[in-house]
Design a protein around this motif. Structure first.
Motif, PDB file in Angstrom:
ATOM      1  N   CYS A  70     -29.640 -21.520 -17.557  1.00 10.92           N
ATOM      2  CA  CYS A  70     -30.868 -22.321 -17.632  1.00 10.92           C
ATOM      3  C   CYS A  70     -32.030 -21.608 -16.957  1.00 10.92           C
ATOM      4  CB  CYS A  70     -30.641 -23.693 -16.996  1.00 10.92           C
ATOM      5  SG  CYS A  70     -29.587 -24.810 -17.944  1.00 10.92           S
ATOM      6  N   VAL A 113     -27.134 -23.941 -21.797  1.00 11.22           N
ATOM      7  CA  VAL A 113     -28.430 -24.607 -21.696  1.00 11.22           C
ATOM      8  C   VAL A 113     -28.302 -25.979 -22.349  1.00 11.22           C
ATOM      9  CG1 VAL A 113     -30.862 -24.542 -22.331  1.00 11.22           C
ATOM     10  CG2 VAL A 113     -29.676 -22.421 -21.714  1.00 11.22           C
ATOM     11  N   PHE A 116     -31.223 -28.211 -17.854  1.00 14.71           N
ATOM     12  CA  PHE A 116     -32.486 -27.498 -17.991  1.00 14.71           C
ATOM     13  C   PHE A 116     -33.593 -28.204 -17.215  1.00 14.71           C
ATOM     14  CE2 PHE A 116     -36.595 -26.845 -20.047  1.00 14.71           C
ATOM     15  CZ  PHE A 116     -36.678 -25.466 -20.023  1.00 14.71           C
TER      16      PHE A 116
END
Length: 281
Positions: free
Chosen positions: A139, A205, A210
């Motif tokens: 991320c 992700v 995130f």
């Protein structure tokens, strides 16, 4: 039977479940307000802290799975968690100013100073479990790569792709994030398929991770900006803060579009964050 099952859920989860029946932000906010005001009917009274903790745990539980069973629900839940975070920041700000006004009027013996309550220090930790030392590597890399992409529509497309599928950013590669030919894909890649990796060890992700990463990195940058000795020294940090805010709004738009792929019957096509994005053109 479903009503009986719902009634046995912990009160914060009951409230979240009711709020998640709404694809529009106003509908979710109305449910949360009833709960924070003591409850009414099937909606129990709960605190904002309890709602934030429950939302954070539910997001973690969904994202720790190797396969996300319902990405639309996850997108709506992450949006709801963000809306709760904003409420917490607003409440912390109101409490801070109320104490400051009381201190100014002489009603409080202590002064609100450098050691007083801080909105940035108090609110985010109720909702996000990541700190700078243990950010999800994928991320963080993906966010840094997004910062290097100047086109808003392109960033938005990459965010949508990452949230809709299990794509990850590959550290040190394809910093421009241009999609290469399928046989030699770099930058982001689809990891769905035959990999047998547990969710808690799979650095992917996903939207909740995130947003947590974005808030943690922004908070660190803001601390540097506030601590800068001169305007000249703080100017680069200010520009980066604005980029973080732009990407955060774009992420909310991507989540809103995803969760509106299955709108509720009474709220068709509610794109609440789209107008904010367009207003910034």
């Amino acid at each position: 039977v479903l009503d009986l099952v719902a009634a046995r859920l912990p009160p914060p989860v009951q409230v979240l479940n009711s709020a998640l029946q709404h694809s529009g932000r106003a509908g979710r906010a109305a449910i949360i307000q009833i709960a924070l005001s003591g409850g009414e009917g099937a909606i129990p009274g709960v605190t904002l802290d309890a709602l934030g903790a429950a939302a954070h745990q539910l997001v973690d539980d969904m994202e720790d799975q190797q396969v996300v069973a319902d990405r639309v629900l996850l997108a709506r839940l992450v949006l709801l968690r963000e809306e709760l975070r904003i409420r917490a920041e607003q409440q912390a700000a109101e409490d801070f100013w109320a104490q400051a006004q009381a201190a100014k009027a002489g009603d409080v013996g202590t002064q609100i100073g450098a050691e007083g309550p801080s909105v940035q220090q108090e609110a985010p930790d109720k909702f996000f479990g990541f700190h700078r030392s243990n950010l999800p590597a994928r991320c963080a890399t993906f966010l840094k790569e997004l910062l290097s992409v100047p086109e808003r529509d392109r960033r938005l497309g990459l965010l949508s792709k990452a949230f809709e599928e299990d794509w990850v950013a590959e550290a040190g590669e394809a910093t421009t994030l241009q999609p290469p030919p399928a046989q030699n894909r770099r930058g982001l890649k689809d990891i769905s398929g035959s990999q047998h990796t547990k969710g808690d060890s799979l650095d992917i992700v996903r939207p909740g991770r995130f947003m947590s990463t974005l808030h943690a990195m922004r908070a660190e940058l803001e601390a540097k900006y506030v601590g800068s000795a001169s305007m000249e020294a703080s100017a680069p940090n200010m520009g980066l803060l604005q980029q973080f805010d732009a990407i955060k709004l774009e992420a909310l738009v991507a989540l809103d579009r995803l969760q509106n792929s299955r709108p509720t019957a009474n709220e068709p096509g509610h794109y609440d964050y789209e107008a904010e994005l367009l207003s910034g053109q």
